[in-house]
Design a protein around this motif. Structure first.
Motif, PDB file in Angstrom:
ATOM      1  N   ALA A  98      71.103  29.201   0.785  1.00  0.00           N
ATOM      2  CA  ALA A  98      71.519  29.548  -0.574  1.00  0.00           C
ATOM      3  C   ALA A  98      70.462  29.175  -1.598  1.00  0.00           C
ATOM      4  O   ALA A  98      70.331  29.819  -2.638  1.00  0.00           O
ATOM      5  N   ALA A  99      69.683  28.102  -1.307  1.00  0.00           N
ATOM      6  CA  ALA A  99      68.697  27.626  -2.274  1.00  0.00           C
ATOM      7  C   ALA A  99      67.355  28.346  -2.160  1.00  0.00           C
ATOM      8  O   ALA A  99      66.553  28.280  -3.079  1.00  0.00           O
ATOM      9  N   THR A 100      67.089  29.024  -1.026  1.00  0.00           N
ATOM     10  CA  THR A 100      65.800  29.663  -0.854  1.00  0.00           C
ATOM     11  C   THR A 100      65.624  30.827  -1.823  1.00  0.00           C
ATOM     12  O   THR A 100      66.595  31.466  -2.243  1.00  0.00           O
ATOM     13  N   GLU A 101      64.380  31.105  -2.177  1.00  0.00           N
ATOM     14  CA  GLU A 101      64.086  32.195  -3.098  1.00  0.00           C
ATOM     15  C   GLU A 101      63.997  33.531  -2.374  1.00  0.00           C
ATOM     16  O   GLU A 101      63.982  34.582  -3.026  1.00  0.00           O
ATOM     17  N   GLU A 102      63.928  33.507  -1.062  1.00  0.00           N
ATOM     18  CA  GLU A 102      63.878  34.750  -0.301  1.00  0.00           C
ATOM     19  C   GLU A 102      65.288  35.281  -0.086  1.00  0.00           C
ATOM     20  O   GLU A 102      66.229  34.520   0.141  1.00  0.00           O
ATOM     21  N   GLY A 103      65.427  36.595  -0.165  1.00  0.00           N
ATOM     22  CA  GLY A 103      66.722  37.209   0.081  1.00  0.00           C
ATOM     23  C   GLY A 103      66.995  37.295   1.573  1.00  0.00           C
ATOM     24  O   GLY A 103      66.133  37.697   2.352  1.00  0.00           O
ATOM     25  N   ILE A 104      68.198  36.905   1.970  1.00  0.00           N
ATOM     26  CA  ILE A 104      68.587  36.937   3.386  1.00  0.00           C
ATOM     27  C   ILE A 104      69.906  37.689   3.505  1.00  0.00           C
ATOM     28  O   ILE A 104      70.866  37.385   2.795  1.00  0.00           O
ATOM     29  N   THR A 105      69.933  38.670   4.383  1.00  0.00           N
ATOM     30  CA  THR A 105      71.130  39.486   4.589  1.00  0.00           C
ATOM     31  C   THR A 105      71.355  39.680   6.077  1.00  0.00           C
ATOM     32  O   THR A 105      70.397  39.812   6.839  1.00  0.00           O
ATOM     33  N   ILE A 106      72.625  39.698   6.483  1.00  0.00           N
ATOM     34  CA  ILE A 106      72.985  39.987   7.869  1.00  0.00           C
ATOM     35  C   ILE A 106      73.946  41.174   7.861  1.00  0.00           C
ATOM     36  O   ILE A 106      74.926  41.184   7.101  1.00  0.00           O
ATOM     37  N   THR A 107      73.660  42.180   8.685  1.00  0.00           N
ATOM     38  CA  THR A 107      74.540  43.340   8.808  1.00  0.00           C
ATOM     39  C   THR A 107      75.080  43.428  10.226  1.00  0.00           C
ATOM     40  O   THR A 107      74.497  42.866  11.161  1.00  0.00           O
ATOM     41  N   ASP A 108      76.186  44.148  10.382  1.00  0.00           N
ATOM     42  CA  ASP A 108      76.673  44.411  11.731  1.00  0.00           C
ATOM     43  C   ASP A 108      75.857  45.546  12.335  1.00  0.00           C
ATOM     44  O   ASP A 108      74.919  46.069  11.715  1.00  0.00           O
ATOM     45  N   GLU A 109      76.199  45.948  13.545  1.00  0.00           N
ATOM     46  CA  GLU A 109      75.400  46.955  14.230  1.00  0.00           C
ATOM     47  C   GLU A 109      75.475  48.315  13.559  1.00  0.00           C
ATOM     48  O   GLU A 109      74.614  49.171  13.774  1.00  0.00           O
ATOM     49  N   ALA A 110      76.475  48.538  12.698  1.00  0.00           N
ATOM     50  CA  ALA A 110      76.580  49.800  11.964  1.00  0.00           C
ATOM     51  C   ALA A 110      75.881  49.739  10.613  1.00  0.00           C
ATOM     52  O   ALA A 110      75.881  50.719   9.882  1.00  0.00           O
ATOM     53  N   GLY A 111      75.283  48.589  10.278  1.00  0.00           N
ATOM     54  CA  GLY A 111      74.562  48.478   9.016  1.00  0.00           C
ATOM     55  C   GLY A 111      75.408  48.036   7.848  1.00  0.00           C
ATOM     56  O   GLY A 111      74.951  48.084   6.700  1.00  0.00           O
ATOM     57  N   THR A 112      76.633  47.573   8.105  1.00  0.00           N
ATOM     58  CA  THR A 112      77.498  47.069   7.033  1.00  0.00           C
ATOM     59  C   THR A 112      77.164  45.604   6.754  1.00  0.00           C
ATOM     60  O   THR A 112      77.033  44.810   7.678  1.00  0.00           O
ATOM     61  N   ILE A 113      77.022  45.261   5.484  1.00  0.00           N
ATOM     62  CA  ILE A 113      76.608  43.918   5.108  1.00  0.00           C
ATOM     63  C   ILE A 113      77.730  42.925   5.404  1.00  0.00           C
ATOM     64  O   ILE A 113      78.847  43.066   4.925  1.00  0.00           O
ATOM     65  N   LEU A 114      77.397  41.895   6.210  1.00  0.00           N
ATOM     66  CA  LEU A 114      78.346  40.839   6.552  1.00  0.00           C
ATOM     67  C   LEU A 114      78.106  39.580   5.729  1.00  0.00           C
ATOM     68  O   LEU A 114      79.056  38.849   5.421  1.00  0.00           O
ATOM     69  N   PHE A 115      76.848  39.319   5.407  1.00  0.00           N
ATOM     70  CA  PHE A 115      76.486  38.105   4.663  1.00  0.00           C
ATOM     71  C   PHE A 115      75.254  38.388   3.834  1.00  0.00           C
ATOM     72  O   PHE A 115      74.369  39.147   4.238  1.00  0.00           O
ATOM     73  N   THR A 116      75.196  37.781   2.648  1.00  0.00           N
ATOM     74  CA  THR A 116      73.996  37.839   1.825  1.00  0.00           C
ATOM     75  C   THR A 116      73.932  36.581   0.987  1.00  0.00           C
ATOM     76  O   THR A 116      74.976  36.073   0.548  1.00  0.00           O
ATOM     77  N   ASN A 117      72.747  36.041   0.796  1.00  0.00           N
ATOM     78  CA  ASN A 117      72.633  34.798   0.021  1.00  0.00           C
ATOM     79  C   ASN A 117      72.445  35.105  -1.471  1.00  0.00           C
ATOM     80  O   ASN A 117      72.181  36.253  -1.859  1.00  0.00           O
ATOM     81  N   PRO A 118      72.597  34.111  -2.345  1.00  0.00           N
ATOM     82  CA  PRO A 118      72.496  34.353  -3.794  1.00  0.00           C
ATOM     83  C   PRO A 118      71.168  34.967  -4.209  1.00  0.00           C
ATOM     84  O   PRO A 118      71.126  35.787  -5.133  1.00  0.00           O
ATOM     85  N   ALA A 119      70.070  34.568  -3.547  1.00  0.00           N
ATOM     86  CA  ALA A 119      68.767  35.112  -3.928  1.00  0.00           C
ATOM     87  C   ALA A 119      68.720  36.621  -3.704  1.00  0.00           C
ATOM     88  O   ALA A 119      68.177  37.372  -4.515  1.00  0.00           O
ATOM     89  N   HIS A 120      69.290  37.081  -2.586  1.00  0.00           N
ATOM     90  CA  HIS A 120      69.319  38.517  -2.307  1.00  0.00           C
ATOM     91  C   HIS A 120      70.184  39.246  -3.330  1.00  0.00           C
ATOM     92  O   HIS A 120      69.798  40.309  -3.839  1.00  0.00           O
ATOM     93  N   ALA A 121      71.358  38.686  -3.629  1.00  0.00           N
ATOM     94  CA  ALA A 121      72.243  39.326  -4.609  1.00  0.00           C
ATOM     95  C   ALA A 121      71.563  39.412  -5.967  1.00  0.00           C
ATOM     96  O   ALA A 121      71.601  40.464  -6.641  1.00  0.00           O
ATOM     97  N   ALA A 122      70.928  38.316  -6.408  1.00  0.00           N
ATOM     98  CA  ALA A 122      70.256  38.317  -7.711  1.00  0.00           C
ATOM     99  C   ALA A 122      69.100  39.311  -7.722  1.00  0.00           C
ATOM    100  O   ALA A 122      68.843  39.968  -8.744  1.00  0.00           O
ATOM    101  N   MET A 123      68.407  39.429  -6.607  1.00  0.00           N
ATOM    102  CA  MET A 123      67.273  40.348  -6.513  1.00  0.00           C
ATOM    103  C   MET A 123      67.716  41.786  -6.791  1.00  0.00           C
ATOM    104  O   MET A 123      66.988  42.576  -7.400  1.00  0.00           O
TER     105      MET A 123
END
Length: 722
Positions: free
Chosen positions: A365-390
């Motif tokens: 959550a504190a990192t400045e890099e955006g991190i996202t995890i999707t399922d095998e169909a490409g649906t977003i399962l998780f994203t950190n605040p940096a990615h959302a803000a980006m």
């Protein structure tokens, strides 16, 4: 409707010949990866990931897609099993939404009718007056007695009284009326579900659902085998060393297995007299309320089961985290809880892991890099605040459940899918850059890497590189300008040397053709007089170029009109008889404080380029000069800015073929040339730098087949003189 067939490696094998969809692939895409069909991917960028999901064993995929400005389509993906020599294939169909909905509605209706006909459990429907309106044979057999069959129109209460009289429900006679009132009251609830044991030993789960209009569906499911299985489950739990416990609510007696005793370091004798209060004393003070709430709710009948995490004190003094699951395991005939049973699982290790994961999540959550995890169909399962803000979102939760391609324009999403997904399938990794889309519609440059992890999920790590790329572009521009300046200096040195040697040769020609030789007795042909005059004119025209390569020149007051005439004269030297070079200058001088070589270099470069573009036939290059005349609105500004101080306007036009949009887009790019080996691609970039340095501007107006006009706005004083 559009029908496609893909191989397991997602290459296009078949396109239905009668397909009419605007986005259907072309025949050129056959035997190529499906991501290469740009039109299809722009409409359905999630196709390839959905195909992968189906190939991994997922169910048939159904998704709605909507082409831009077109009718919606229902896209289906089905896996066709292999047969004989035919390998497995994916069959993909796109059906217009309306027809798809009608088809699905028909299928749902048919399935509903088949389901009702196949129900083997007792089922009945009561109208709003609580009268039996419909029932199946299983329901009739359940309520059959010596009093005969039940019939439509009988009230629910009447059927219950028959069951009580005939002993179907094992309730003491003195409790019949109270039980009946309670059962009728329960029926007033819109949703009712309860397990009941009949007098013959069978267990049923009774489910009732009431509609807004007052009608009621009554379903009984035989769970006798389930109850037997529950007993077996208890034995399995004991064999698995799970801590189990049972409390008899009638006697207050409790029983725990050896694992329960071992987990807390106790002995059997101490546990035998533990009781509810003793157990409560072992619970951590902060967890007492949560730990006992579920148990008490089960005892008073307000809950059937509970699950809670809490801490128990070990005999040695430390705390053991446990997961407590329990519920009513047996009932009296009237439905009152009789026994409550449960298990305890030692989750101390899990809690330690959760603490570690919490620290890792905090780091993510504190990192400045955006991190996202999707399922095998490409649906977003998780994203950190940096990615959302980006991407311009205040809360990461707003992105959960969204498809990955919602973060890009359709064109970029299609290009990204075509580049990234084939590499992801083959290598499990891809890295690159893409133009991403923020929530407010603005774009930014993004560097991202994709990694596939077990299970088909994809981890995406990205960062905003807009500023970094801008700095890099500026660095490249500075580097190119330095190269241009260095090459221009070399060109100046070469031009100065060549001009000096050429002037010497022309001087010899002028000397041997000088009419003054006749004064010393040498007779010359009359034609040499013209050669002598032309040589003297060439020497005068080369004089401005002889100062090239001598370093920085001083500015001086120069008549721009005279300078333009000199440039026109130089252009005439190399012009064919079909090319007309004209110069139009005002009657009055236009004086500017300049290095004369600079505007001369600009005029000669633009003039020579125009001359090279004339081709065969009769054409004209026209040079003109005016004071303060505005640049026409039909001309587009290409270099610099129009000066806000007095300036002269050079106009260099030709009647050539004009400049194509493709060439115009790269016109000022270093090393770009349309002359092949005959050009260096440095002329226009050099004069662009000259004009920028003087604070001037260059505008261009060009028409295919008509010609081009360059407008050069030249300040009457250098910026450091103004």
């Amino acid at each position: 409707m559009l029908l496609l067939i893909l191989s397991k490696d997602l290459k296009l094998r078949f396109i239905a010949p009668d397909a009419t969809a605007s986005f259907q692939p072309r025949h050129a895409h056959l035997d190529q990866p499906i991501e290469g069909a740009e039109g299809l991917m722009a409409v359905d960028p999630g196709l390839s990931l959905d195909c992968r999901s189906v190939l991994r064993g997922g169910q048939a995929s159904v998704r709605q897609v909507s082409p831009f400005g077109g009718e919606g389509y229902m896209r289906r993906i089905m896996l066709r099993a292999a047969c004989e020599e035919q390998a497995e294939e994916l069959v993909i169909s796109y059906e217009p939404t309306d027809s798809a909905q009608r088809l699905e509605l028909t299928e749902v209706r048919k399935k509903l009718v088949d389901a009702l006909d196949s129900v083997q459990e007792p089922f009945a429907y009561y109208d709003k007056y609580d009268c039996l309106a419909h029932y199946n044979q299983a329901y009739a057999r359940l309520h059959h007695s010596s009093e005969g069959e039940i019939i439509a129109g009988m009230r629910f209460e009447e059927i219950l009284r028959r069951d009580l009289r005939n002993g179907l429900i094992g309730i003491p006679v003195e409790e019949h009326e109270q039980w009946l009132r309670d059962r009728i009251a329960q029926r007033e609830h819109q949703n009712f579900e309860k397990e009941m044991r009949f007098s013959d030993g069978r267990w049923f789960r009774v489910t009732e659902r009431s509609s807004a209009g007052g009608s009621c569906v009554h379903l009984l499911v035989d769970i006798t085998d389930l109850k037997i299985a529950q007993v077996g489950l208890q034995q399995v739990i004991s064999g698995a060393q799970a801590a189990t416990w049972t409390v008899n609510l009638e006697t207050g007696e409790s029983d725990v297995n050896d694992r329960w005793i071992e987990m807390l370091g106790l002995d059997r004798q101490a546990v035998s007299s533990l009781g509810f209060k003793g157990w409560r004393a072992l619970v951590h003070p902060e967890d007492v309320a949560a730990a006992e709430t579920g148990f008490l709710q089960c005892t008073d009948g307000t809950a059937a089961a509970f699950e809670v995490e809490y801490r128990l004190r070990h005999r040695l003094g430390h705390w053991v985290w446990v997961m407590g699951r329990g519920g009513v395991s047996d009932h009296h005939a009237d439905g009152r809880p009789y026994k409550i049973s449960g298990v305890l699982l030692d989750i101390s290790g899990q809690k330690r892991l959760e603490a570690e994961l919490a620290m890792q999540s905090a780091a993510i959550a504190a990192t400045e890099e955006g991190i996202t995890i999707t399922d095998e169909a490409g649906t977003i399962l998780f994203t950190n605040p940096a990615h959302a803000a980006m991407f311009g979102h205040d809360d990461p939760v707003s992105l959960i459940g969204q498809p990955w391609y919602s973060l890009y324009s359709p064109q970029v999403a299609a290009e990204l899918a075509a580049k990234a997904f084939p590499a992801l399938r083959e290598q499990g990794y891809w890295a690159g850059q893409a133009e991403a889309l923020q929530a407010n519609g603005t774009t930014f440059e993004q560097e991202l890497s994709l990694t596939e992890i077990p299970g088909g999920k994809i981890i995406c790590i990205n960062r905003d590189v807009t500023s970094r790329n801008a700095i890099e572009r500026e660095r490249v521009q500075i580097r190119d300008r330095i190269k241009l300046a260095q090459r221009q200096e070399i060109i100046n040195l070469l031009a100065a040397g060549l001009t000096h040697d050429l002037a010497n040769l022309i001087g010899i020609i002028s000397y041997i053709s000088d009419p003054a030789l006749e004064d010393v007795g040498i007779r010359l042909p009359r034609s040499l007089e013209n050669i002598h005059a032309t040589a003297r004119q060439a020497i005068s025209l080369l004089e401005p170029l002889q100062s090239l390569g001598t370093g920085k020149r001083e500015t001086e007051e120069t008549d721009l009109a005279e300078l333009l005439n000199e440039a026109a004269g130089i252009l005439k030297l190399g012009a064919t008889h079909n090319h007309k070079i004209t110069a139009d200058v005002p009657d009055e001088p236009i004086i500017a404080t300049v290095d004369p070589l600079k505007p001369m270099q600009v005029l000669l470069n633009l003039g020579l380029n125009g001359r090279d573009a004339l081709g065969d036939g009769k054409h004209e290059i026209a040079l003109s000069l005016s004071l303060g005349e505005p640049v026409p609105q039909t001309a587009a500004l290409e270099v610099g800015e129009i000066p806000d101080k007095p300036y002269a306007l050079f106009r260099i036009s030709d009647t050539g073929t004009g400049i194509t949009p493709e060439v115009r887009a790269r016109l000022w790019e270093p090393h770009f040339t349309t002359k092949g080996n005959m050009g260096t691609g440095l002329g226009l970039p050099v004069i662009a730098e000259i004009v920028r340095e003087t604070g001037g501007a260059i505008a261009l107006e060009t028409t295919s087949g008509v010609g081009s006009v360059f407008y050069v706005a030249w300040p009457l004083a250098y910026p450091d003189v103004q």
